[in-house]
Design an enzyme around this catalytic site. Structure first.
Site, PDB file in Angstrom:
ATOM      1  N   GLU A  65       4.377  21.157 -12.850  1.00 48.29           N
ATOM      2  CA  GLU A  65       5.023  20.327 -13.869  1.00 48.29           C
ATOM      3  C   GLU A  65       4.451  20.673 -15.244  1.00 48.29           C
ATOM      4  OE1 GLU A  65       4.546  16.239 -12.640  1.00 48.29           O
ATOM      5  OE2 GLU A  65       5.665  16.574 -10.779  1.00 48.29           O
ATOM      6  N   ILE A 121       6.531   2.096  -0.949  1.00 46.71           N
ATOM      7  CA  ILE A 121       7.823   2.441  -1.554  1.00 46.71           C
ATOM      8  C   ILE A 121       8.902   2.541  -0.478  1.00 46.71           C
ATOM      9  CG2 ILE A 121       9.076   4.186  -2.902  1.00 46.71           C
ATOM     10  CD1 ILE A 121       6.355   4.867  -4.241  1.00 46.71           C
ATOM     11  N   ALA A 140       8.226  11.673  -4.240  1.00 50.96           N
ATOM     12  CA  ALA A 140       6.873  11.408  -3.745  1.00 50.96           C
ATOM     13  C   ALA A 140       5.864  12.350  -4.396  1.00 50.96           C
ATOM     14  CB  ALA A 140       6.845  11.518  -2.234  1.00 50.96           C
ATOM     15  N   HIS A 198       9.120  13.373 -13.504  1.00 54.22           N
ATOM     16  CA  HIS A 198       8.059  12.561 -12.878  1.00 54.22           C
ATOM     17  C   HIS A 198       7.981  11.158 -13.508  1.00 54.22           C
ATOM     18  CE1 HIS A 198       4.104  12.949 -10.456  1.00 54.22           C
ATOM     19  NE2 HIS A 198       4.570  11.709 -10.405  1.00 54.22           N
ATOM     20  N   GLY A 215       9.472   8.445 -11.832  1.00 56.20           N
ATOM     21  CA  GLY A 215       9.844   7.457 -10.806  1.00 56.20           C
ATOM     22  C   GLY A 215       9.174   6.112 -11.020  1.00 56.20           C
ATOM     23  N   GLY A 216       7.908   6.144 -11.384  1.00 54.19           N
ATOM     24  CA  GLY A 216       7.167   4.888 -11.512  1.00 54.19           C
ATOM     25  C   GLY A 216       6.979   4.453 -12.958  1.00 54.19           C
TER      26      GLY A 216
HETATM   27  P1  NAD Z   1       1.929   4.399   0.868  1.00 52.40           P
HETATM   28  O1  NAD Z   1       0.584   4.941   1.149  1.00 52.40           O
HETATM   29  O2  NAD Z   1       2.122   2.954   0.740  1.00 52.40           O
HETATM   30  O3  NAD Z   1       2.955   4.926   1.994  1.00 52.40           O
HETATM   31  C1  NAD Z   1       2.982   6.231   2.475  1.00 52.40           C
HETATM   32  C2  NAD Z   1       3.456   6.178   3.921  1.00 52.40           C
HETATM   33  O4  NAD Z   1       3.633   7.523   4.373  1.00 52.40           O
HETATM   34  C3  NAD Z   1       2.457   5.511   4.859  1.00 52.40           C
HETATM   35  O5  NAD Z   1       3.103   4.541   5.636  1.00 52.40           O
HETATM   36  C4  NAD Z   1       1.955   6.687   5.712  1.00 52.40           C
HETATM   37  O6  NAD Z   1       1.601   6.294   7.033  1.00 52.40           O
HETATM   38  C5  NAD Z   1       3.149   7.601   5.708  1.00 52.40           C
HETATM   39  N1  NAD Z   1       2.842   8.999   6.040  1.00 52.40           N
HETATM   40  C6  NAD Z   1       1.706   9.681   5.747  1.00 52.40           C
HETATM   41  N2  NAD Z   1       1.824  10.946   6.192  1.00 52.40           N
HETATM   42  C7  NAD Z   1       3.042  11.042   6.768  1.00 52.40           C
HETATM   43  C8  NAD Z   1       3.729  12.092   7.423  1.00 52.40           C
HETATM   44  N3  NAD Z   1       3.177  13.304   7.560  1.00 52.40           N
HETATM   45  N4  NAD Z   1       4.958  11.844   7.923  1.00 52.40           N
HETATM   46  C9  NAD Z   1       5.523  10.606   7.807  1.00 52.40           C
HETATM   47  N5  NAD Z   1       4.910   9.569   7.187  1.00 52.40           N
HETATM   48  C10 NAD Z   1       3.690   9.798   6.681  1.00 52.40           C
HETATM   49  O7  NAD Z   1       2.419   5.167  -0.437  1.00 52.40           O
HETATM   50  P2  NAD Z   1       3.537   4.686  -1.455  1.00 52.40           P
HETATM   51  O8  NAD Z   1       2.951   3.808  -2.478  1.00 52.40           O
HETATM   52  O9  NAD Z   1       4.717   4.225  -0.697  1.00 52.40           O
HETATM   53  O10 NAD Z   1       3.850   6.070  -2.194  1.00 52.40           O
HETATM   54  C11 NAD Z   1       4.535   7.120  -1.534  1.00 52.40           C
HETATM   55  C12 NAD Z   1       4.501   8.373  -2.388  1.00 52.40           C
HETATM   56  O11 NAD Z   1       5.142   8.150  -3.651  1.00 52.40           O
HETATM   57  C13 NAD Z   1       3.100   8.828  -2.750  1.00 52.40           C
HETATM   58  O12 NAD Z   1       3.029  10.234  -2.589  1.00 52.40           O
HETATM   59  C14 NAD Z   1       2.954   8.506  -4.194  1.00 52.40           C
HETATM   60  O13 NAD Z   1       2.084   9.388  -4.844  1.00 52.40           O
HETATM   61  C15 NAD Z   1       4.371   8.710  -4.687  1.00 52.40           C
HETATM   62  N6  NAD Z   1       4.665   8.036  -5.958  1.00 52.40           N
HETATM   63  C16 NAD Z   1       5.451   8.689  -6.851  1.00 52.40           C
HETATM   64  C17 NAD Z   1       5.748   8.091  -8.072  1.00 52.40           C
HETATM   65  C18 NAD Z   1       6.618   8.780  -9.070  1.00 52.40           C
HETATM   66  O14 NAD Z   1       6.476   8.537 -10.258  1.00 52.40           O
HETATM   67  N7  NAD Z   1       7.539   9.600  -8.658  1.00 52.40           N
HETATM   68  C19 NAD Z   1       5.244   6.824  -8.369  1.00 52.40           C
HETATM   69  C20 NAD Z   1       4.471   6.162  -7.411  1.00 52.40           C
HETATM   70  C21 NAD Z   1       4.192   6.789  -6.205  1.00 52.40           C
END
Ligand code: NAD
Length: 411
Positions: free
Chosen positions: A269, A162, A239, A292, A294-295
């Site tokens: 939630e 993302i 996130a 919630h 976002g996706g």
């Molecule tokens: P991803 O695994 O592709 O990317 C996460 C990134 O965060 C990775 O590059 C990782 O190295 C980095 N990371 C991990 N710990 C870290 C830290 N302490 N500091 C800095 N960077 C760190 O995940 P994604 O698909 O990009 O999803 C990101 C977040 O979005 C997830 O938590 C996911 O659950 C959430 N999400 C939310 C929704 C929603 O509906 N709001 C939908 C999809 C995903």
């Protein structure tokens, strides 16, 4: 040999909770005709009876596949969670039964990224407050506190699926993108990494969190981090709900340190639309609160239908477990001119030697072999060239090996 592998039209696939039609289409296009799609979730005895007959099951978040439920699922060979989360499934119990669980972690990446971008612009212009006033008959026609996003610095924490999509979209609007990730990530476009989160917080006009739920990210955005953000800057969290300390954020909004926020995920939630959403952020003027979502888009649902069905088909057709969340991951080539034997077993010493013995003692030639183990379960895939007679007892031989959980044959 074909009498040893289950014909595709005998493989029963049960899809619950109104999974997207794309899944059914994909199964059918791969020759799986025995697909039942039900609109709602099942539980209790009804689910037990249905699952006892299913070779593959597809669920979303409302169907609970507990260890007890899985005990009834004797024929089950794989589970598809047509969603992101998998905590509705007893993952270890499934693994111990030799059942891999698949999900779709990245099908909604674009949906989240688009909402982040939309919210950045809305907050930059103070739209939430103006919108609410208009609905109440007000008319706050002013340029005060209203800005373009072009030229402003967007700090992205977590440059994964993302985060990097947000990066591309934000740059196309003329924003300057900086990011911080705990692992080295190739910057896209003109984005540039920061050496530390502190550096990012110091320079960013907008900060968006795109990190996963890990012990390190739990409460990672507390008072200290929020206060380290630029005065007048804006925070977005789409996130995970436990990444941001909501009380510290509320305080920073109330005393004007932050100019706004967009929050899609919360520490607590509501379980359903009938439960009240409680948060100190309610009523804050320049704050966008979303449930919630976002996706949650039609496109994401369609992508999820394809992604999970594709993983199930790959596993069923050729044994690949790539993308399994509870199982050793093996990516296998398409089997051509060979019979493929899959052997799932408890990770005890000597199993591989016994498997090889089953084949060598029958004079069978091993054309390829793949092996992966985790702490508990081992997965061996053996490709045998040439003709194999059903009467050779290969299956019996494999099943007799101590520690065997499940065997399958693909031809
Ligand atoms: P991803 O695994 O592709 O990317 C996460 C990134 O965060 C990775 O590059 C990782 O190295 C980095 N990371 C991990 N710990 C870290 C830290 N302490 N500091 C800095 N960077 C760190 O995940 P994604 O698909 O990009 O999803 C990101 C977040 O979005 C997830 O938590 C996911 O659950 C959430 N999400 C939310 C929704 C929603 O509906 N709001 C939908 C999809 C995903």
């Amino acid at each position: 040999m074909s009498n040893l592998s289950l014909a595709k039209d005998k493989i029963r696939i049960l899809l619950l909770e109104g999974i997207h039609q794309n899944a059914v289409t994909l199964f059918k296009s791969h020759g799986y005709r025995n697909v039942e799609l039900l609109p709602g979730a099942l539980d209790g005895e009804e689910l037990k009876a249905k699952i006892a007959d299913a070779h593959m099951i597809g669920i979303r978040s409302r169907t609970k596949l507990t260890a007890e439920m899985l005990e009834a699922a004797d024929k089950l060979m794989a589970i598809g969670c047509f969603c992101i989360g998998t905590n509705q499934v007893a993952l270890e119990a499934a693994r111990d039964k030799g059942v891999p669980v698949f999900n779709a972690p990245y099908s909604n990446t674009r949906s989240v990224a688009e909402l982040v971008i939309a919210e950045i612009i809305m907050l930059a212009r103070g739209i939430p407050h103006k919108d609410r006033l208009c609905h109440q008959g007000g008319w706050l026609k002013t340029a005060d506190g209203s800005y373009e996003v072009r030229g402003k610095v967007l700090g992205i924490i977590g440059y994964g699926h993302i985060g990097s999509q947000v990066s591309v979209l934000a740059e196309s609007m003329g924003m300057k993108v900086r990011y911080f990730d705990i692992i080295d990530k190739l910057p896209l476009g003109n984005a540039a990494p920061c050496d530390s989160m502190e550096e990012l917080l110091e320079i960013s006009d907008y900060v968006t969190l795109q990190v996963p739920a890990t012990p390190q990210t739990k409460n990672m955005f507390r008072r200290e981090q929020i206060r380290a953000m630029k005065p007048g800057s804006i925070l977005l969290n789409l996130a995970r709900g436990n990444v941001v300390d909501i009380d510290a954020l509320t305080e920073a909004l109330e005393d004007g340190h932050l100019r706004g926020a967009a929050i899609d995920v919360f520490p607590k939630e509501p379980a359903s639309k009938d439960e009240e959403f409680i948060s100190p952020l309610r009523g804050q003027p320049n704050v966008i609160l979303t449930p919630h979502v976002g996706g949650s888009t039609q496109e994401a649902q369609a992508n999820i239908g394809n992604e999970v069905a594709d993983k199930l088909v790959r596993y069923s057709d050729n044994g690949s477990t790539l993308g399994a969340v509870n199982f050793v991951e093996v990516s296998l080539p398409v089997q051509e001119g060979v019979t493929r034997f899959l052997h799932i077993h408890r990770n005890v010493p000597g199993v591989l030697a016994h498997i090889n013995e089953v084949f060598s003692s029958r004079g069978l030639n091993i054309a390829g072999q793949y092996l992966m183990t985790d702490g508990e379960v081992g997965y061996v895939v053996v490709d045998i060239s040439g003709d194999i007679e059903a009467g050779m007892g290969v299956r019996k031989g494999l099943e007799a090996i101590e520690g065997t959980i499940r065997t399958r044959f693909l031809k």
